[in-house]
Write an enzyme that holds these catalytic residues in place. Sequence first.
Site, short mmCIF file in Angstrom:
data_model
loop_
_atom_site.label_atom_id
_atom_site.label_comp_id
_atom_site.label_asym_id
_atom_site.label_seq_id
_atom_site.Cartn_x
_atom_site.Cartn_y
_atom_site.Cartn_z
N GLY A 197 5.37 3.19 5.19
CA GLY A 197 5.90 3.14 3.69
C GLY A 197 5.15 2.36 3.01
O GLY A 197 4.03 1.76 3.28
N SER A 198 5.55 1.98 1.76
CA SER A 198 4.93 1.15 1.11
C SER A 198 4.85 -0.52 1.47
O SER A 198 5.58 -0.81 1.99
CB SER A 198 5.57 1.37 -0.54
OG SER A 198 6.95 0.96 -0.34
N THR A 199 3.83 -1.07 0.91
CA THR A 199 3.92 -2.58 0.98
C THR A 199 5.05 -3.21 0.43
O THR A 199 5.62 -4.13 1.27
CB THR A 199 2.64 -3.04 0.14
OG1 THR A 199 1.69 -2.32 0.99
CG2 THR A 199 2.40 -4.58 0.50
N ALA A 200 5.81 -2.87 -0.61
CA ALA A 200 6.85 -3.34 -1.19
C ALA A 200 8.15 -3.29 -0.23
O ALA A 200 8.68 -4.30 -0.04
CB ALA A 200 7.30 -2.83 -2.45
N THR A 201 8.42 -2.03 0.22
CA THR A 201 9.23 -1.90 1.08
C THR A 201 9.08 -2.76 2.49
O THR A 201 10.07 -3.20 3.12
CB THR A 201 9.55 -0.49 1.37
OG1 THR A 201 9.68 0.23 0.33
CG2 THR A 201 10.83 -0.20 2.29
N GLY A 202 7.96 -2.64 3.01
CA GLY A 202 7.51 -3.53 4.26
C GLY A 202 7.91 -5.05 4.08
O GLY A 202 8.47 -5.50 5.04
N GLU A 241 3.29 -0.23 8.93
CA GLU A 241 2.08 0.53 8.43
C GLU A 241 2.06 0.69 7.08
O GLU A 241 2.91 1.57 6.57
CB GLU A 241 1.81 1.97 9.19
CG GLU A 241 1.61 1.56 10.63
CD GLU A 241 0.28 0.86 10.99
OE1 GLU A 241 -0.57 0.86 9.94
OE2 GLU A 241 -0.09 0.60 12.15
N CYS A 268 -2.15 7.77 3.51
CA CYS A 268 -2.23 6.15 3.24
C CYS A 268 -3.77 5.71 3.13
O CYS A 268 -4.34 4.93 2.76
CB CYS A 268 -1.32 5.35 4.33
SG CYS A 268 -1.94 5.94 6.08
P1 NAD Z 1 8.77 3.91 0.53
O1 NAD Z 1 8.36 2.51 1.07
O2 NAD Z 1 9.28 4.13 -0.76
O3 NAD Z 1 9.70 4.54 1.59
C1 NAD Z 1 9.27 4.81 3.00
C2 NAD Z 1 10.48 4.77 3.87
O4 NAD Z 1 11.41 3.68 3.42
C3 NAD Z 1 11.51 5.94 3.37
O5 NAD Z 1 12.18 6.30 4.52
C4 NAD Z 1 12.69 4.83 2.59
O6 NAD Z 1 14.10 5.50 2.58
C5 NAD Z 1 12.61 3.91 3.26
N1 NAD Z 1 13.24 2.48 2.45
C6 NAD Z 1 13.23 2.41 1.27
N2 NAD Z 1 13.71 1.23 0.78
C7 NAD Z 1 14.03 0.47 1.82
C8 NAD Z 1 14.35 -0.75 2.15
N3 NAD Z 1 14.81 -1.67 1.41
N4 NAD Z 1 14.59 -1.11 3.59
C9 NAD Z 1 14.34 -0.23 4.60
N5 NAD Z 1 13.91 0.91 4.24
C10 NAD Z 1 13.68 1.51 2.96
O7 NAD Z 1 7.36 4.70 0.83
P2 NAD Z 1 7.04 6.06 0.42
O8 NAD Z 1 6.84 6.49 -1.31
O9 NAD Z 1 7.91 7.11 1.09
O10 NAD Z 1 5.57 6.41 0.96
C11 NAD Z 1 4.50 6.17 0.33
C12 NAD Z 1 3.82 5.00 0.96
O11 NAD Z 1 3.72 4.65 2.15
C13 NAD Z 1 2.44 4.64 0.11
O12 NAD Z 1 2.26 3.27 -0.05
C14 NAD Z 1 1.44 4.74 1.46
O13 NAD Z 1 0.04 4.17 1.35
C15 NAD Z 1 2.42 4.38 2.48
N6 NAD Z 1 1.85 4.91 3.86
C16 NAD Z 1 1.17 4.04 4.68
C17 NAD Z 1 0.82 4.85 5.92
C18 NAD Z 1 0.19 3.84 6.95
O14 NAD Z 1 0.06 4.38 8.06
N7 NAD Z 1 -0.23 2.50 6.73
C19 NAD Z 1 0.95 6.21 6.16
C20 NAD Z 1 1.82 6.89 5.34
C21 NAD Z 1 2.06 6.39 3.96
#
Ligand code: NAD
Length: 469
Positions: free
Chosen positions: A219-224, A241, A275
């Site tokens: 998911g996003s860098t901020a959530t990571g 990731e 991504c």
């Molecule tokens: P996101 O971070 O908003 O959400 C991803 C997941 O995290 C969702 O299931 C969400 O419910 C969960 N989540 C949200 N807040 C959380 C928290 N505080 N604690 C734990 N889990 C939480 O990302 P998104 O908008 O779903 O996806 C888009 C992003 O993902 C883009 O930045 C994209 O580049 C990235 N992405 C990366 C890869 C990779 O392999 N590097 C692949 C696909 C997408």
Amino acid sequence: MAEFKLTIDGRVEDAEGTFAVLNPAHETVVGQAPDASREQLDRAVAAARAAFVGWRDTAREQRVAAINAFAGAITDNLDDLARLLTLEQGKPLQEAHNELQACLGWIDAFVHTELSEPVLVDDAESLISYRHRPLGVVGGITPWNAPVLVACNKLIPAVQTGNTVVLKPSPYTPLSTLKLGELAQQAFPAGVVNVLSGGNELGRWMSEHPGIDKLSFTGSTATGKAIMRSGADNLKRLTLELGGNDAAIVLDDVDVPAVVEKLFWGAFYNSGQICTAIKRMYVHADIHDAIAQGLVQYSQYIEMGDGTREGVVLGPVQNKMQFDKVCALAASARQAGGRFLCGGEPRGGAGYFFPVSIVVDLPNDARLVQEEQFGPILPLIRYTDVEQALAWVNAGRQGLGGSVWSADLARAEALARRLESGSAWVNKHMDVRPDVPFGGARESGLGMEHTALGLAEYTQLQVLNIAKQ
Ligand code: NAD
């Protein structure tokens, strides 16, 4: 309308609340997803912990047989899953089929990957080796751009190495993953695979949960970063990731007609919601206008629309939050002096449609160049000095992938080696495959996926050191 359920300890169940999942092409409701409670998460984790004891000790062949049975269940339900994926995600039906086929291909690659147990010392005094022990309960948290493939990319390596799983899909696209959870019950013992849908809060509970030993997150860098903070209490193992702002550097010697189509799909596949899509393109001044024109011309043959319609090759932006972000970045690009050669404004009407948009004349510090757009809008930045272009590319905080395009492979490779990214491609982009390691540099991630390197991340390495006398 089909019913969607949680799977906990081998059984399906409802939650007290539900939330609506929208079709992004029409903004109509595809289905209601259960909103799992904290108590349901606790039960799923407890079930996974209980199942771990037996699953950990099964022979590898037995685990592989279960995984193959799961792949068989996906194959038997391929058409229904693909349709559901298109309805909730928006991608064209053919692409939904491709995602499921990729899942099957990746599963096949994973089950043919083994972790070795090498002997390091075998002398008169000692026999020393190491082996890989499963970690316990793995939490998987996934995004909305390729929900099924990303789910399988966590689930399979985790269970193959002897862990049990609690999987949480994105609230925007939970439905196909919930169905995967149901299918998994035909293949795995109760409690080995648990699937819960819910909001971001559920993800946060998972990252804080003391009963989860590892989190594999995409998911996003901020959530990571948030997950890393809240996982600290039990020193959770993490694979992250995260986001990318991949650059392509197009050198002055490229054969323009030969690269246009590849550059186009490198940026706009899945409407830019990948991504590792090309998110900024640095093009040498000598060929800048020819590349820009080539991309614009190619875009005229591209049909964007409802993914269930014949002939559509690009779908909408997946959700309103992302759509608003793309619209705001387009507006900021215009303000920063960007010139749209095509697109630039939302299509209007129902659905989150933003047309293929190509922007030139932006300075490198424009928001659209510096931020990840994750949508169908691409900035082209003109350069004359390749060292300057490389410095701009490497100055970003992320480092997922990057590419160099040239007719001279040696020249391109020399430059690609200087990209500060987890993957560096030459004359291609986004070539992510299960038999090649994948992971982000800097703020694009932590750890690797795929191959034995990726499998090892689901294990704890244990050194076995035996005195012979
Ligand atoms: P996101 O971070 O908003 O959400 C991803 C997941 O995290 C969702 O299931 C969400 O419910 C969960 N989540 C949200 N807040 C959380 C928290 N505080 N604690 C734990 N889990 C939480 O990302 P998104 O908008 O779903 O996806 C888009 C992003 O993902 C883009 O930045 C994209 O580049 C990235 N992405 C990366 C890869 C990779 O392999 N590097 C692949 C696909 C997408």
